[in-house]
Design an enzyme around this catalytic site. Structure first.
Site, short mmCIF file in Angstrom:
data_model
loop_
_atom_site.label_atom_id
_atom_site.label_comp_id
_atom_site.label_asym_id
_atom_site.label_seq_id
_atom_site.Cartn_x
_atom_site.Cartn_y
_atom_site.Cartn_z
N ASP A 100 48.85 47.22 40.50
CA ASP A 100 49.48 46.53 41.62
C ASP A 100 50.34 45.35 41.21
OD1 ASP A 100 47.61 44.72 40.75
OD2 ASP A 100 46.19 45.13 42.36
N GLU A 122 45.12 54.14 39.03
CA GLU A 122 44.37 53.19 39.88
C GLU A 122 45.04 53.09 41.26
OE1 GLU A 122 44.07 48.82 39.23
OE2 GLU A 122 41.97 49.19 38.76
N GLU A 136 49.87 41.43 45.38
CA GLU A 136 49.43 42.72 44.84
C GLU A 136 49.18 43.78 45.91
OE1 GLU A 136 48.26 39.77 43.89
OE2 GLU A 136 48.64 39.63 41.73
N HIS A 216 41.94 33.13 38.18
CA HIS A 216 43.40 33.10 38.01
C HIS A 216 44.16 33.54 39.25
CE1 HIS A 216 44.33 37.49 37.75
NE2 HIS A 216 43.03 37.51 37.61
N ARG A 218 46.24 33.74 42.60
CA ARG A 218 47.15 32.83 43.32
C ARG A 218 46.50 32.23 44.56
NH1 ARG A 218 51.06 36.48 41.89
NH2 ARG A 218 52.74 35.61 40.68
N HIS A 248 42.48 30.88 31.91
CA HIS A 248 43.75 31.61 32.04
C HIS A 248 44.92 30.66 31.77
CE1 HIS A 248 46.87 34.12 33.93
NE2 HIS A 248 46.02 35.13 33.81
N1 UDP Z 1 39.85 39.70 30.08
C1 UDP Z 1 40.03 39.50 28.71
N2 UDP Z 1 39.94 38.22 28.22
C2 UDP Z 1 39.68 37.14 29.02
C3 UDP Z 1 39.50 37.36 30.42
C4 UDP Z 1 39.59 38.67 30.91
O1 UDP Z 1 40.26 40.44 27.95
O2 UDP Z 1 39.61 36.01 28.51
C5 UDP Z 1 39.98 41.08 30.59
C6 UDP Z 1 38.84 41.55 31.45
O3 UDP Z 1 37.86 42.19 30.69
C7 UDP Z 1 39.50 42.51 32.40
C8 UDP Z 1 40.92 42.01 32.50
O4 UDP Z 1 41.11 41.10 31.42
O5 UDP Z 1 39.54 43.84 31.89
C9 UDP Z 1 41.11 41.31 33.80
O6 UDP Z 1 42.30 40.69 33.81
P1 UDP Z 1 42.66 39.60 34.90
O7 UDP Z 1 41.41 38.97 35.40
O8 UDP Z 1 43.71 38.74 34.27
O9 UDP Z 1 43.39 40.44 36.02
P2 UDP Z 1 42.88 41.29 37.26
O10 UDP Z 1 41.87 42.27 36.78
O11 UDP Z 1 42.34 40.33 38.27
O12 UDP Z 1 44.12 41.97 37.75
#
Ligand code: UDP
Length: 377
Positions: A100, A122, A136, A216, A218, A248
């Site tokens: 997304d 997804e 998103e 992280h 918004r 982040h």
């Molecule tokens: N993640 C990582 N290192 C970190 C924090 C998160 O590798 O320090 C991984 C986590 O395992 C997950 C993904 O990043 O698979 C999630 O990314 P994020 O939270 O940035 O985005 P979202 O999933 O909310 O789109």
């Protein structure tokens, strides 16, 4: 000699897309009838590169479109023109996008403008609220009418697509994040050096229960971040608890956290962890406190309770199973929910069950099979 095989162009730009697509790229590459090309937009340069390194993936095309502080309009415009040019040059039989992000939305739109079919990995996640998560929820809704292959991670996601009259080309595959998690666990088992960077934290917090925090979104920028920081400070004030917090790089996160948490001895604010280290952190922790999407999927797979600092979620499966709980970003609520899990053994046991509604770790092979069939290979 020219390569007559159909080209599958896989497009991604952020850390979560890279984590969820590297298993798909690997599975596509195992199909000799396909020519696989990868294009990164580098919407999140540093975080993306961490994943590419671990997954051993060198992108064929790197648009490097990261620009600090750029508006969504400018980012979207640059993505659309940049990806359009790549699609013109590559002439793919199909474009694959994930999730997304602005990259997924613009990649789908650029392909559509050229009548190139799109596969959406997804597909079907919906919160029902166009401002949560923002932007998103609308990004992924824009992909749905364009794509002709929709890889829904769960039956719930497929049902959400059906409510929008998207029923053709829907395949329930599981979420590729579980493939990435299993692959990475196996790599760490073979080579523990991949995650030794957490040894000092594990030693420093030995005997304490670790709360793993990520934030992280918004929607939580501003007041939400300050409330989260104050809640973390109160949680870490307990002598039996420590907080591990990979911060982040978004500038709306770090400064707020530093201003409230820098003097807290039981809080380890660390730089974003590469994926093997993050997988180890999930293994070390007692519970996860997060507003991330991916962490909501990974924590239940590792039997870790996950408290979700959001008002809505597009991942209701973990909530329904009782392994995840929506708690919002209110300071008092965060503290009381974490304390309940720390002090009430029954409440903890009820949430800490290994539960895999998001997949069996074989989603990528299914996806590659459907894509190969679609292009006649
Ligand atoms: N993640 C990582 N290192 C970190 C924090 C998160 O590798 O320090 C991984 C986590 O395992 C997950 C993904 O990043 O698979 C999630 O990314 P994020 O939270 O940035 O985005 P979202 O999933 O909310 O789109």
């Amino acid at each position: 000699m020219s390569d007559a095989r159909p080209t599958i162009l896989v497009v991604f730009g952020t850390r979560p897309e890279a984590i969820k697509l590297f298993p798909v790229v690997r599975a596509l590459a195992e199909r000799p009838g396909l020519r696989v090309r990868t294009c990164v937009t580098a919407q999140h340069r540093g975080l993306l590169d961490q994943v590419l390194g671990i997954a051993g993936l060198t992108p064929d095309i790197d648009l490097d479109l990261m620009e600090p502080g750029q508006s969504l309009d400018r980012l979207t415009a640059r993505l659309l023109t940049g990806l359009g040019e790549v699609i013109d040059a590559e002439a793919p039989a199909r474009v694959v996008v994930q999730g997304d992000t602005a990259t997924a939305m613009a990649g789908a739109l650029a392909a559509y403008y050229r009548r190139v079919p799109v596969a959406h990995v997804e597909a079907g996640l919906r919160s029902g609220d166009i401002y949560h998560p923002w932007p998103e929820e609308v990004n992924r809704r824009i992909v749905a009418p364009i794509a002709d292959l929709h890889f829904a991670p769960t039956d719930t996601a497929a049902a959400a697509l059906a409510r929008e009259n998207v029923t053709a080309g829907v395949h329930v595959t599981g979420n590729t994040v579980i493939d990435a998690l299993h692959w990475t666990q196996a790599r760490i088992a073979e080579d523990p050096a991949l995650a030794v960077g957490l040894d000092p934290v594990a030693e420093r917090f030995a005997g304490k229960r670790i709360v793993l925090v990520t934030t992280h979104r918004r929607e939580n920028f501003g007041g939400g971040m300050a409330a989260i920081a104050r809640a973390i400070a109160r949680i870490a004030d307990r002598p039996d608890v420590a907080v591990l917090f990979p911060v982040h790089p978004n500038p709306n996160v770090g400064p707020v956290m530093d201003s409230i948490l820098s003097g807290c001895p039981n809080v380890a604010q660390v730089a974003p962890l590469d994926y093997p280290h993050f997988v180890r952190a999930l293994g070390l922790c007692h519970l996860a406190l997060t507003d991330s999407g991916g962490v909501q999927e990974e924590a239940p797979a590792l039997a870790k309770p996950v408290l979700v600092m959001r008002e809505t979620t597009e991942r209701p499966e973990g909530i329904a199973a009782g392994t995840a709980k929506l708690i919002g970003a209110d300071e008092e609520r965060i503290v009381s929910e974490v304390f309940t899990l720390l002090d009430d053994k029954a409440a903890y046991a009820a949430m800490a069950r290994a539960h895999n509604p998001y997949g069996d770790g074989h989603a990528a092979a299914r996806i590659a099979g459907v894509i190969a069939d679609a292009v006649g290979r």
